[in-house]
Design a protein around this motif. Structure first.
Motif, PDB file in Angstrom:
ATOM      1  N   UNK A   1      -1.354   5.779 -25.008  1.00  0.00           N
ATOM      2  CA  UNK A   1      -1.359   6.009 -26.454  1.00  0.00           C
ATOM      3  C   UNK A   1      -2.616   6.731 -26.928  1.00  0.00           C
ATOM      4  N   UNK A   2      -3.530   7.041 -25.988  1.00  0.00           N
ATOM      5  CA  UNK A   2      -4.634   7.933 -26.345  1.00  0.00           C
ATOM      6  C   UNK A   2      -4.107   9.288 -26.772  1.00  0.00           C
ATOM      7  N   UNK A   3      -2.903   9.628 -26.311  1.00  0.00           N
ATOM      8  CA  UNK A   3      -2.278  10.908 -26.653  1.00  0.00           C
ATOM      9  C   UNK A   3      -2.078  11.049 -28.157  1.00  0.00           C
TER      10      UNK A   3
ATOM     11  N   UNK B   1      -1.753  -1.732 -31.966  1.00  0.00           N
ATOM     12  CA  UNK B   1      -0.928  -1.709 -30.760  1.00  0.00           C
ATOM     13  C   UNK B   1      -1.696  -1.110 -29.594  1.00  0.00           C
ATOM     14  N   UNK B   2      -2.367   0.000 -29.832  1.00  0.00           N
ATOM     15  CA  UNK B   2      -3.105   0.655 -28.755  1.00  0.00           C
ATOM     16  C   UNK B   2      -4.230  -0.245 -28.241  1.00  0.00           C
ATOM     17  N   UNK B   3      -4.868  -0.995 -29.152  1.00  0.00           N
ATOM     18  CA  UNK B   3      -5.946  -1.886 -28.742  1.00  0.00           C
ATOM     19  C   UNK B   3      -5.441  -3.178 -28.106  1.00  0.00           C
TER      20      UNK B   3
ATOM     21  N   UNK C   1      -2.347   5.029 -39.497  1.00  0.00           N
ATOM     22  CA  UNK C   1      -1.359   4.098 -38.966  1.00  0.00           C
ATOM     23  C   UNK C   1      -2.087   2.907 -38.336  1.00  0.00           C
ATOM     24  N   UNK C   2      -2.356   1.905 -39.150  1.00  0.00           N
ATOM     25  CA  UNK C   2      -3.091   0.733 -38.686  1.00  0.00           C
ATOM     26  C   UNK C   2      -2.321  -0.029 -37.616  1.00  0.00           C
ATOM     27  N   UNK C   3      -1.016  -0.036 -37.725  1.00  0.00           N
ATOM     28  CA  UNK C   3      -0.210  -0.756 -36.729  1.00  0.00           C
ATOM     29  C   UNK C   3      -0.280  -0.072 -35.373  1.00  0.00           C
ATOM     30  N   UNK C   4      -0.348   1.255 -35.353  1.00  0.00           N
ATOM     31  CA  UNK C   4      -0.538   1.969 -34.092  1.00  0.00           C
ATOM     32  C   UNK C   4      -1.889   1.633 -33.494  1.00  0.00           C
TER      33      UNK C   4
END
Length: 801
Positions: free
Chosen positions: A359-361, A180-182, A174-177
């Protein structure tokens, strides 16, 4: 202590619930969650340690976790690139914020925007962007090479941006995730045509840690002639995992040692232990220092400080964060004269990690890291705390060796189910590989990589050790059955497998432990959904600008085209098709059908032929094409060829002998395949154009009516003629094209033609992968697995109705 164990678990549960949402809860819901959580927490603290207080506190933690994550998500989503600025020339000034990653195609880097203008007018952009400076048509030919980019520099250049968008496929990355996290809320590339000249404004404008990492990477590359070994040393010394060659990563995964090649808890712990031991010994040499602080305490705090420095220098990944926080908790508690149970320290570390980055989860590394430590703690029976052997040095050596074997065995068994859940692949030689690799990497290679910062000559010796390690791992990887692959398991099978793995390592009677074996079976061999006889499943993948389609009957698999090559080191076969085939439990490809030679159709074929058993290859490729050198059975696709698999009929409609004789553009030779089941049919057309469409209408009119049409040439205005659409009369038409395709696919006039005929148009850029079964069931992956961080393009959502 029970409340301090339950409350972090409830916090993690609240975070997990919030991250399953397709849209972020509105502000009123966020306020209600946080307000209720604060009230319940106050009541829990007043209620004390009773059951009511325990449950109230747990509910408060869950509400606070969900509400705070929703608020932070909303703040991050507010950093959005206006749609009106997508694809426009923008003049930016800013800083290179992270270590750039280079490959033969160019360089990618994180850019912090300080100012942005469009035609002299200031515009608002997200604070952080992911930019590429490419040697290719997407970014023109750069006047300044991307090799000039260094962390911490300030640059002025012209870019073109787009909103965060990635390919979305079942069980895919999931590149979009990740974006987003970064906190990377737009992506784009540098333009360097004459008039758009890039200009470096300063060499050392900010980000001193990243500048130091850049300096050390440059020194390693200059000192080590073996590029692959230099990449491993850079990964271990400064956390630059992108420096490791793709082939080496594949080797490390197959042999189960990939965790050693990134900065893991093991590296940080060993560094802290070594630093603490050296500081403690040096501290005892100074009477004045001993008066200030006892040597053991100085060793603990010094080890923590240096371990934190190492973790920051290495990029501050989740495993490093977890380890530093656990070490910090132990050091603080020991300094205060307190002792917390190890599970409580682990939960506290998980709470702090997710407090910093909720979002590390969602990272596999989070669960693998914490689960490894949790299983080692839980599996340590009280009797294991007594010496197994006598207390002389020989016995202590045997005890240490036994402890190492036991730890590796527990980690291998306990993490195997979790590894299969996340990656559908497990190394069967990993136990043996890690017995050698762990001491070699942690006690020799990593310390020498760090000492090389002070004594650069050590890097050459270290590179020789890396070379020896890689050669040994290559021998293990060559063993038949070195890795086990299985299909992605359903949730119930994954849960049973995780319970089974835990039972096998927990300190329980062996009769109970052995119950774990049958619980593992559904995870090791999950049930596979296959079409019935006479039915087939069609999966149009999301590969960007290119074509790749799977056609699945009950016992056979056909792959139609293999998607594009993204760069010299990456293609759709390696990035999309291989993970998907593994997740679907596809051990082989019965027929790989390559419609024609264009790179967006055959770019991933070499990866498939090299890594997956392929029974036969069919194509319109010329005899001198490199893919024709494949040693397996192959033939030209030719009109009139037909076969039946499991009650499903396959018929080749184009090209005929006359088309081959005429030659011409590669598009004109596209293999056109009709697939017909008992209840539905599909037509796969490659890149045929108007002339080929009209020829099919004239020669193959009876075979053209189909339920599903793969839109010719990605919706180019040179195809999808009125006569052809009238002859096919599809209910659904599928366009495989990239988001904001630079070719303009699908062309607006072509889209209008389909809509005018009432055809449901599915677009991969807004649908993701599209699944259709011949009994009429269909869905878009972007709708089926929607999460709030996923991109939502305006207009057509891609879902066929």
């Amino acid at each position: 202590m029970a409340r301090f164990a339950l409350w972090p678990l409830a916090w993690l549960l609240g975070l997990g619930l919030q991250m399953q949402q397709a849209i972020v809860w509105p502000g009123s819901v966020q306020a209600a969650l946080v307000g209720s959580g604060v009230l319940l927490l106050w009541l829990a603290l007043r209620a004390g340690s009773g059951r009511a207080g325990l449950l109230a506190g747990a509910l408060a933690a869950a509400l606070l976790g969900a509400g705070s994550a929703a608020w932070r998500a909303e703040q991050r989503l507010a950093q959005v690139l206006p749609a009106t600025l997508e694809g426009r020339d923008l003049q930016l000034v800013g800083l290179v914020a992270r270590l750039p990653q280079s490959n033969p195609a160019g360089t990618r880097f994180v850019f912090e925007v300080e100012s942005a203008h469009q035609q002299g007018r200031a515009v608002d952009l997200p604070d952080r962007l992911m930019l590429g400076w490419y040697r290719g048509p997407d970014a023109d030919a750069p006047l300044l090479g991307p090799d000039d980019i260094r962390a911490g520099q300030r640059w002025r250049f012209t870019v073109r941006l787009r909103q965060p968008h990635g390919n979305l496929n079942p069980n895919g990355f999931d590149y979009e995730l990740w974006l987003f996290e970064q906190g990377l809320r737009a992506t784009g590339y540098v333009r360097s045509r004459a008039g758009d000249r890039a200009e470096k404004l300063a060499d050392a404008a900010g980000h001193p840690v990243e500048r130091l990492r850049q300096h050390l990477r440059d020194r390693i590359n200059a000192s080590v002639s073996n590029v692959n070994a230099a990449g491993v040393l850079a990964a271990l010394a400064i956390g630059d995992q992108g420096a490791i060659d793709r082939a080496d990563w594949d080797l490390f995964r197959v042999t189960g040692v990939a965790h050693l090649m990134s900065i893991s808890g093991l590296h940080v712990t060993m560094f802290a232990w070594l630093a603490g031991a050296l500081i403690g010994r040096a501290w005892r040499w100074s009477t004045r220092a001993l008066l200030l602080m006892p040597a053991p305490q100085a060793a603990r705090w010094g080890g923590l400080l240096l371990a934190t420095t190492y973790a920051v220098l290495a990029g501050w990944g989740v495993p490093a964060q977890r380890t530093v926080l656990m070490i910090a908790a132990v050091v603080l508690l020991r300094s205060l004269g307190l002792r917390w149970p190890q599970p409580l320290v682990l939960l506290a570390a998980a709470f702090v990690v997710t407090l910093i980055d909720p979002w590390a989860l969602l990272q596999p590394g989070f669960w693998l890291s914490f689960a490894a430590v949790a299983m080692l703690i839980a599996s340590d029976p009280v009797r294991a705390r007594r010496p197994l052997f006598a207390t002389d040095w020989r016995a202590r050596t045997l005890t240490a060796m036994w402890g190492g074997l036991r730890t590796q065995a527990i980690a291998s068994v306990a993490l195997a189910p979790l590894t299969l859940v996340f990656f559908q692949q497990l190394s069967l030689v990993g136990f043996v590989a890690n017995l050698v690799a762990i001491p070699l990497v942690t006690l020799l290679i990593t310390p020498l990589a760090l000492l090389g910062i002070l004594i650069p000559g050590l890097w050459a010796l270290d590179a020789a050790l890396v070379t020896v390690l890689v050669q040994g791992l290559s021998l293990l990887a060559s063993v038949p059955g070195a890795s086990w692959s299985t299909a992605a398991a359903p949730a119930w099978a994954a849960l049973l497998g995780l319970v089974g793995g835990a039972l096998l390592v927990l300190p329980l009677p062996w009769r109970l432990r052995l119950l774990g074996l049958p619980l593992l079976l559904p995870l090791l061999a999950p049930p596979l959904a296959r079409p019935a006889d006479g039915q087939f499943e069609l999966l149009a993948l999301d590969v960007g600008q290119g074509t790749a389609v799977l056609v699945r009957t009950r016992q056979h698999l056909l792959v139609y085209d293999s998607g594009p090559m993204y760069s010299a080191e990456s293609d759709a076969g390696q990035r999309v098709l291989l993970p998907l085939l593994r997740a679907r439990g596809e051990p082989l490809i019965d027929l790989l059908l390559l419609s024609h030679r264009d790179g967006d159709h055959v770019g991933g074929a070499a990866s498939l032929l090299a890594r997956v058993p392929v029974r036969a290859l069919s194509s319109s490729l010329a005899d001198d094409h490199p893919l024709r050198a494949w040693a397996g059975p192959q033939q030209r696709c030719l009109a009139g060829q037909h076969w039946t698999w499991d009650g499903v009929q396959f018929e080749m409609l184009h090209p005929d002998e006359a088309a081959y004789a005429a030659g011409g553009r590669s598009n004109t030779l596209s293999c056109v395949l009709r697939v017909r089941g008992a209840q539905g049919s599909a037509l796969l057309t490659g890149d045929i154009e108007l002339a080929q469409e009209l020829a099919l209408v004239e020669r193959q009119a009876q075979a053209l009516p189909n339920d599903v049409l793969l839109v010719p040439h990605h919706g180019s205005k040179t195809s999808s003629s009125q006569a052809f659409l009238a002859a096919v009369a599809p209910r659904v038409a599928v366009v495989q094209a990239g988001y904001r395709s630079r070719y303009g696919h699908p062309a607006p006039e072509v889209v209008a033609r389909y809509h005018a005929r009432g055809v449901a148009l599915v677009r991969s850029d807004s649908c993701g992968a599209w699944v259709w079964t011949s009994d009429g069931q269909m869905h878009c992956e972007r709708q089926r697995s929607a999460r709030y961080w996923h991109h939502r393009a305006g207009g057509d959502d891609g879902q066929a109705q």
